[in-house]
Enzyme design. Structure first.
Site, PDB file in Angstrom:
ATOM      1  N   GLY A   4       2.792  -1.251   4.294  1.00  0.00           N
ATOM      2  CA  GLY A   4       2.853   0.169   3.963  1.00  0.00           C
ATOM      3  C   GLY A   4       4.284   0.590   3.677  1.00  0.00           C
ATOM      4  N   GLY A   5       4.956   1.140   4.682  1.00  0.00           N
ATOM      5  CA  GLY A   5       6.291   1.731   4.508  1.00  0.00           C
ATOM      6  C   GLY A   5       7.278   0.837   3.765  1.00  0.00           C
ATOM      7  N   ASN A  57       0.872  -1.179   0.000  1.00  0.00           N
ATOM      8  CA  ASN A  57       0.000   0.000   0.000  1.00  0.00           C
ATOM      9  C   ASN A  57       0.912   1.234   0.000  1.00  0.00           C
ATOM     10  OD1 ASN A  57      -1.782   2.059   0.533  1.00  0.00           O
ATOM     11  ND2 ASN A  57      -2.268   1.402   2.625  1.00  0.00           N
ATOM     12  N   TRP A  58       0.994   1.872  -1.152  1.00  0.00           N
ATOM     13  CA  TRP A  58       1.928   3.011  -1.270  1.00  0.00           C
ATOM     14  C   TRP A  58       1.391   4.280  -0.617  1.00  0.00           C
ATOM     15  CZ3 TRP A  58       4.358   2.910  -6.904  1.00  0.00           C
ATOM     16  CH2 TRP A  58       5.162   1.765  -7.014  1.00  0.00           C
ATOM     17  N   LYS A  59       0.144   4.272  -0.207  1.00  0.00           N
ATOM     18  CA  LYS A  59      -0.473   5.450   0.419  1.00  0.00           C
ATOM     19  C   LYS A  59      -0.264   6.700  -0.467  1.00  0.00           C
ATOM     20  CE  LYS A  59       0.247   3.258   4.840  1.00  0.00           C
ATOM     21  NZ  LYS A  59       0.214   3.396   6.265  1.00  0.00           N
ATOM     22  N   GLY A 109       2.888   1.836  10.861  1.00  0.00           N
ATOM     23  CA  GLY A 109       3.910   2.874  10.708  1.00  0.00           C
ATOM     24  C   GLY A 109       4.659   3.210  11.980  1.00  0.00           C
ATOM     25  N   GLU A 156      -5.323  -4.941  10.753  1.00  0.00           N
ATOM     26  CA  GLU A 156      -4.227  -3.998  10.961  1.00  0.00           C
ATOM     27  C   GLU A 156      -4.449  -3.224  12.256  1.00  0.00           C
ATOM     28  OE1 GLU A 156      -2.360  -2.800   6.937  1.00  0.00           O
ATOM     29  OE2 GLU A 156      -4.094  -1.550   7.264  1.00  0.00           O
ATOM     30  N   GLU A 186      -6.610   4.799   8.050  1.00  0.00           N
ATOM     31  CA  GLU A 186      -6.313   6.202   7.711  1.00  0.00           C
ATOM     32  C   GLU A 186      -7.499   6.850   6.984  1.00  0.00           C
ATOM     33  OE1 GLU A 186      -2.542   5.492   5.802  1.00  0.00           O
ATOM     34  OE2 GLU A 186      -1.688   4.966   7.740  1.00  0.00           O
ATOM     35  N   HIS A 198      -9.474   1.245   5.227  1.00  0.00           N
ATOM     36  CA  HIS A 198      -8.180   1.439   5.893  1.00  0.00           C
ATOM     37  C   HIS A 198      -8.357   2.439   7.039  1.00  0.00           C
ATOM     38  CE1 HIS A 198      -4.013   2.503   6.604  1.00  0.00           C
ATOM     39  NE2 HIS A 198      -3.671   1.398   5.953  1.00  0.00           N
ATOM     40  N   SER A 208       3.619  -2.527  10.307  1.00  0.00           N
ATOM     41  CA  SER A 208       5.083  -2.589  10.447  1.00  0.00           C
ATOM     42  C   SER A 208       5.670  -3.945  10.045  1.00  0.00           C
ATOM     43  CB  SER A 208       5.496  -2.214  11.870  1.00  0.00           C
ATOM     44  OG  SER A 208       5.125  -0.869  12.144  1.00  0.00           O
TER      45      SER A 208
HETATM   46  C1  PEP Z   1      -0.733   0.055   6.286  1.00  0.00           C
HETATM   47  O1  PEP Z   1      -0.956   1.239   6.468  1.00  0.00           O
HETATM   48  O2  PEP Z   1      -1.512  -0.636   5.624  1.00  0.00           O
HETATM   49  C2  PEP Z   1       0.466  -0.497   6.885  1.00  0.00           C
HETATM   50  C3  PEP Z   1       0.446  -1.744   7.229  1.00  0.00           C
HETATM   51  O3  PEP Z   1       1.528   0.367   7.080  1.00  0.00           O
HETATM   52  P1  PEP Z   1       2.979  -0.007   7.674  1.00  0.00           P
HETATM   53  O4  PEP Z   1       3.424  -1.304   7.021  1.00  0.00           O
HETATM   54  O5  PEP Z   1       3.846   1.139   7.296  1.00  0.00           O
HETATM   55  O6  PEP Z   1       2.809  -0.177   9.142  1.00  0.00           O
END
Ligand code: PEP
Length: 253
Positions: free
Chosen positions: A231-232, A10-12, A170, A164, A95, A93, A210
């Site tokens: 994500g990251g 997920n590149w956000k 993050g 999640e 966010e 999600h 994470s």
């Molecule tokens: C996400 O936002 O879907 C996510 C899992 O982010 P991260 O891997 O950066 O925690």
């Protein structure tokens, strides 16, 4: 992991056309790990370009509007992301729930519109640290899912759930393997109760929060974890592919 592991980046709100080289590198390397299903969800602006680059990986969107085309300045609906080349959409999600006040009803409407447009759906759920510390994580997450899950008969091809925990997104913190196994077990039971044993068996439950190359193997070997939403660590081909390798190895264990 019983099913083919599913690793989704997920590149956000990250990425310009300069990121296409990362997508290309992910796509080419994914061809060496055919036992793992790999996908990325870039921002809307890159869906079509990543779709054109991709030979192996799936391409998806991070959200869509629930309605038909019309007067909604700045919005993009499900048929539009499908037309751009998306095959799936991430919905619910945390966010989106936080930044755009999305409710479970609104997420349910988005799911229905995405399915109608022929998209697969990754439905996200997860609790805050406050809710977990109050001992209410399971009740909260199952409540989110009960309110948002669509009422269709064959979820296998169309639905993926992503658990999640918000406090792990993050932050560098991950849930323990025991906590993940307990929550994924409870989600699995809800899917069985909702869709029946056979129909729900192929619905994968991803873990997100994470996930990185260093912890992927252990997380992906946890019971009922069918893959990861990343994500990251999905923003560089090197770290994302480290997770794909972890998935291919935990699939062998
Ligand atoms: C996400 O936002 O879907 C996510 C899992 O982010 P991260 O891997 O950066 O925690």
């Amino acid at each position: 992991m019983a099913e083919r592991p599913y690793i989704v980046g997920n590149w956000k709100m990250n990425g310009t056309r300069a990121m296409l080289s990362e997508a290309r590198a992910i796509d080419r390397a994914a061809q060496r790990y055919m036992k793992v299903e790999v996908a990325v969800a870039p921002p809307y602006t890159l869906i079509h370009a990543v779709h054109k680059e991709a030979e192996q990986i799936g391409v998806g969107a991070q959200d869509c509007h629930a309605g038909p085309e019309g007067a909604h300045t700045g919005d993009i609906n499900a048929p539009m992301v499908a037309d751009a080349g998306a095959k799936f959409v991430i919905l619910g999600h945390s966010e989106r729930r936080q930044d755009h006040a999305e409710t479970n009803d609104c997420i349910n409407a988005k799911i229905e519109s995405a399915i109608d447009a022929g998209l697969r759906v990754i439905l996200c759920c997860g609790e805050t640290l406050e809710t977990r510390d109050a001992g209410k994580a399971e009740e909260f997450v199952l409540g989110q899912l009960k309110a948002a899950l669509p009422k269709f008969e064959d979820p296998a091809e169309r639905l993926t759930v992503a658990y999640e925990p918000i406090w792990a997104i993050g932050t560098g913190r991950t849930a323990t393997a025991d906590d993940i196994a307990a929550m994924h077990g409870a989600i699995r039971q809800l899917l069985v109760d909702t869709y029946g044993e056979e129909a729900s068996a192929m619905v994968r439950i991803l873990y997100g929060g994470s996930v990185k190359p260093e912890n992927a193997r252990e997380i992906l070997a946890t019971p009922e974890v069918g893959g990861a939403l990343v994500g990251g660590a999905s923003l560089s081909a090197e770290s994302f592919l480290g997770i794909v390798v972890g998935a291919s190895e935990s699939d062998e264990s």
